[in-house]
Scaffold this active site. Structure first.
Site, short mmCIF file in Angstrom:
data_model
loop_
_atom_site.label_atom_id
_atom_site.label_comp_id
_atom_site.label_asym_id
_atom_site.label_seq_id
_atom_site.Cartn_x
_atom_site.Cartn_y
_atom_site.Cartn_z
N SER A 48 -3.68 -2.00 5.72
CA SER A 48 -2.34 -1.67 6.19
C SER A 48 -1.33 -2.16 5.17
O SER A 48 -1.69 -2.80 4.18
CB SER A 48 -2.08 -2.31 7.54
OG SER A 48 -1.91 -3.70 7.36
N LYS A 49 -0.08 -1.88 5.44
CA LYS A 49 1.03 -2.25 4.54
C LYS A 49 0.96 -3.73 4.11
O LYS A 49 1.31 -4.07 3.00
CB LYS A 49 2.36 -2.01 5.26
CG LYS A 49 2.91 -0.63 4.96
CD LYS A 49 3.83 -0.67 3.74
CE LYS A 49 3.95 0.64 3.00
NZ LYS A 49 3.28 0.68 1.73
N ARG A 50 0.52 -4.57 5.05
CA ARG A 50 0.43 -6.00 4.75
C ARG A 50 -0.39 -6.29 3.49
O ARG A 50 -0.22 -7.29 2.83
CB ARG A 50 -0.28 -6.73 5.90
CG ARG A 50 0.56 -7.11 7.06
CD ARG A 50 -0.27 -7.87 8.08
NE ARG A 50 -1.43 -7.12 8.54
CZ ARG A 50 -2.67 -7.51 8.38
NH1 ARG A 50 -2.95 -8.62 7.78
NH2 ARG A 50 -3.66 -6.76 8.85
#
Ligand code: GLU
Length: 481
Positions: free
Chosen positions: A252-254
């Site tokens: 994910s973006k993280r």
């Protein structure tokens, strides 16, 4: 009992050429997980001399956008994934889905249902109370209701028995029909649901190999039931484990960059991203570096791994460096011109640029880094880095620099060999080590303590530029001490 088709046998009888597809939903950019799925389908089609179809699954009209369609197409193009057919748009195929809905109604495999949302919610609650999965209880199943405005169409899932998925990656998975319910295939607005549209498309486009993320495993029994009800042969299924971040959670973006465009903007070569993504779920012995041609030659479904791929940015960067080193200079020049122009360097195709890139090819992990490293070749206003000034611009260095200037003046042909001799003469005259001359000169020319070989860069800059930069540096040192 439901008939179980054995994927491979049936496909081989039905079709001699492999047809794969990539059906993204245009609800965002092309992310690396989707790109990997596209790559596997594309590579397999190329490897088998088959066909690769692109289909845009845009029936979710609220979430689908033209921007996403454009981003996906551009991402695929940049990666060099060419489709042989399409892009098809599901939104333009509504009549086809309706005709297949009718077929299932006519053969008694599907029915209209007019239950309200509240009724369905109550049924789900009841099922949960009875210790079952929340599901539709089949209220309209045997009513033979006609089509009305607010009616949905549901598929009749057999009450008993099992459906088996024979998957190339997941092997044999048995699904109990008691776990499923009569799922909706057409919404009240006439739009098909994902599970239905996907099988109608795959049937009508003669897709016989479905390679996709294993998040779709739970949808597959529904899709198999639909194939069976339509008396159509099943495709070969290969469900590929998801791509995870380093902490083993879903990417994910993280975890940093996710979209193909972001990697492009970071200066990653498409060849490197392709290589990295394919290796993230497929292997061929211990080989890490693959050209596209090698991937096409070697790709096979049987070497898709059963463990999740862990996306590691550092590894991608290292692989990118290897691809930069393996690239043709002329190719790199073409990619570098816009990047250099963006940072104010007036680069154009020609031998100067080729020489510049040649000196940087082995020293740059990304194209962005390469552009940054190339900056000094294009600007006479060299910016000296602080620590380079501290280390190399000492009063003791100016006489050495001046001595070198004298030597440079006398060189008739400005090539690496003569330059090296010039440096050696200064070493002999002054009795210092080569580095004590080379380092301040390097800073004078590039602003940095690390750069390509000193003779190489002087030759490329040429006599006038090199000398005027050294003169400027001597003045700078004199002014600051
Ligand atoms: N539109 C679906 C997705 O993006 C396609 C799934 C499939 O390959 O069947 O996940």
């Amino acid at each position: 009992m439901i008939k179980v088709h054995h994927n491979h046998e049936k496909v081989n009888l039905m079709s001699d050429s492999i047809i794969t597809r990539f059906p993204p939903s245009p609800t965002g950019y092309l992310h690396v997980g989707g790109a990997r799925t596209a790559l596997f389908n594309w590579l397999y089609a190329r490897h088998m001399n088959g066909k690769f179809i692109l289909r845009i699954e845009d029936t979710d009209t609220k979430r689908s956008t033209q921007e996403s369609v454009d981003a996906i197409l551009q991402g695929l193009e940049w990666l060099g994934i060419e489709w042989d057919e399409g892009p098809y748009f599901q939104s333009e195929r509504i009549d086809i889905y309706k005709s297949y809905v009718q077929k299932l109604i006519d053969t008694g495999h599907a029915y209209y249902c007019t239950c309200s949302e509240q009724e369905i919610e109550d049924m789900r609650q009841e099922a949960v109370k009875a210790g079952k999965n929340p599901k539709y209880n089949g209220k309209c199943r045997e009513k033979g209701l006609p089509k009305t405005d607010n009616a949905v169409v549901r598929f009749k899932v057999p009450y008993t028995g099992t459906t088996v998925l024979n998957d190339v990656v997941k092997k044999h998975i048995v699904f109990q029909h008691t776990e499923l319910d009569d799922f909706i295939i057409q919404r009240s607005d006439g739009m098909p649901t994902y599970n239905f549209a996907v099988i109608v498309d795959d049937i009508t486009m003669h897709v016989n190999t479905v390679i996709r993320g294993d998040d779709h495993v739970s949808n597959t029994p529904k899709q198999i039931l639909l194939y069976n009800a339509l008396n159509e042969p099943l495709p070969t299924y290969a469900h590929v484990p998801m791509v995870l971040g380093k902490d083993k959670t879903r990417l994910s973006k993280r975890h940093g960059a996710m979209s193909v465009t972001e990697f492009k903007d970071m200066g990653i070569l498409p060849e490197a991203l392709v290589n990295y993504l394919v290796r993230l779920g497929w292997s061929h012995g211990d080989q890490e570096f693959f050209t596209k041609q090698e991937l096409i030659e070697k790709f096979s479904l049987k070497n898709i791994g059963s463990a999740a791929g862990i996306f590691d940015h550092q590894k991608l960067i290292a692989l990118n460096a290897a691809h930069i080193q393996a690239s043709d200079i002329s190719y790199l020049c073409r990619l570098m011109i816009p990047l250099l122009n963006q940072i104010g360097c007036n680069a154009e195709q020609g031998t100067f640029l080729e020489k510049v890139i040649f000196t940087l090819q082995k020293r740059s992990k990304t194209l962005i880094e390469m552009a940054d490293n190339a900056r000094f070749y294009y600007t006479d206003a060299v910016v000296y880095e602080d620590q380079a000034i501290q280390k190399c611009f000492t009063p003791a260095s100016t006489p050495l620099m001046a001595a070198l200037l004298e030597q440079l003046k006398q060189i008739s042909e400005f090539n690496e060999k003569n330059l090296e001799s010039a440096f050696h003469r200064v070493v002999e005259q002054t009795g210092v080590k080569m580095n004590q001359i080379a380092q301040p000169i390097r800073v004078a020319l590039t602003g940095k303590t690390a750069s390509p070989g000193i003779f190489e860069i002087i030759e490329i800059l040429g006599q006038d530029k090199a000398m005027s930069r050294i003169e400027k540096a001597i003045m700078y040192i004199n002014e600051h001490h």
